[in-house]
Enzyme design. Sequence first.
Site, PDB file in Angstrom:
ATOM      1  N   ARG A 150       0.818  -1.217   0.000  1.00 29.76           N
ATOM      2  CA  ARG A 150       0.000   0.000   0.000  1.00 29.76           C
ATOM      3  C   ARG A 150       0.852   1.268   0.000  1.00 29.76           C
ATOM      4  O   ARG A 150       0.321   2.370  -0.151  1.00 29.76           O
ATOM      5  CB  ARG A 150      -0.930  -0.004   1.210  1.00 29.76           C
ATOM      6  CG  ARG A 150      -1.940  -1.153   1.136  1.00 29.76           C
ATOM      7  CD  ARG A 150      -2.915  -1.108   2.256  1.00 29.76           C
ATOM      8  NE  ARG A 150      -3.734   0.093   2.117  1.00 29.76           N
ATOM      9  CZ  ARG A 150      -4.588   0.502   3.018  1.00 29.76           C
ATOM     10  NH1 ARG A 150      -4.751  -0.170   4.133  1.00 29.76           N
ATOM     11  NH2 ARG A 150      -5.287   1.598   2.825  1.00 29.76           N
ATOM     12  N   CYS A 151       2.160   1.125   0.171  1.00 29.84           N
ATOM     13  CA  CYS A 151       3.065   2.276   0.241  1.00 29.84           C
ATOM     14  C   CYS A 151       3.695   2.531  -1.134  1.00 29.84           C
ATOM     15  O   CYS A 151       4.309   1.650  -1.723  1.00 29.84           O
ATOM     16  CB  CYS A 151       4.151   1.990   1.283  1.00 29.84           C
ATOM     17  SG  CYS A 151       5.483   3.193   1.301  1.00 29.84           S
ATOM     18  N   ARG A 152       3.553   3.750  -1.611  1.00 32.37           N
ATOM     19  CA  ARG A 152       4.087   4.105  -2.928  1.00 32.37           C
ATOM     20  C   ARG A 152       5.598   3.920  -2.993  1.00 32.37           C
ATOM     21  O   ARG A 152       6.123   3.363  -3.961  1.00 32.37           O
ATOM     22  CB  ARG A 152       3.715   5.556  -3.264  1.00 32.37           C
ATOM     23  CG  ARG A 152       4.188   5.985  -4.652  1.00 32.37           C
ATOM     24  CD  ARG A 152       3.683   7.376  -5.015  1.00 32.37           C
ATOM     25  NE  ARG A 152       4.032   8.395  -4.056  1.00 32.37           N
ATOM     26  CZ  ARG A 152       5.169   9.107  -4.069  1.00 32.37           C
ATOM     27  NH1 ARG A 152       6.061   8.893  -4.999  1.00 32.37           N
ATOM     28  NH2 ARG A 152       5.396  10.025  -3.164  1.00 32.37           N
TER      29      ARG A 152
END
Length: 113
Positions: free
Chosen positions: A9-11
């Site tokens: 979920r972390c870019r």
Amino acid sequence: MTTIYHNPRCRKSRETLQLLEDKNEDLNIVKYLENPPSKEELKDIIKLLAIEPIALVRKNEQIWKDQFKGKELTQEEVIDAMIDNPKLIERPIVVKNNKATIGRPPENVLSIL
């Protein structure tokens, strides 16, 4: 083998994973929110990063603000907080050949490949 402690979920974590894939690294992808490192693994990672445990904490997380901010914590207590709340662990962490780095920015990982 290159290990990435990854949060999909972390870019920045996704960008780092893509960079490693583009470099054709043989990857061990650890989704650390689902499969958190053991206390010993986390201590080993911190040692490889050559940082104090507090430097690996995501201090903007609500869990940190609510439960730990402003408290005088020992290094062990900081590690325990991350073990109990893996969301507090900075990401992504990449480990290869007894070297480690945090992929912020993603290009940091190039120094250990």
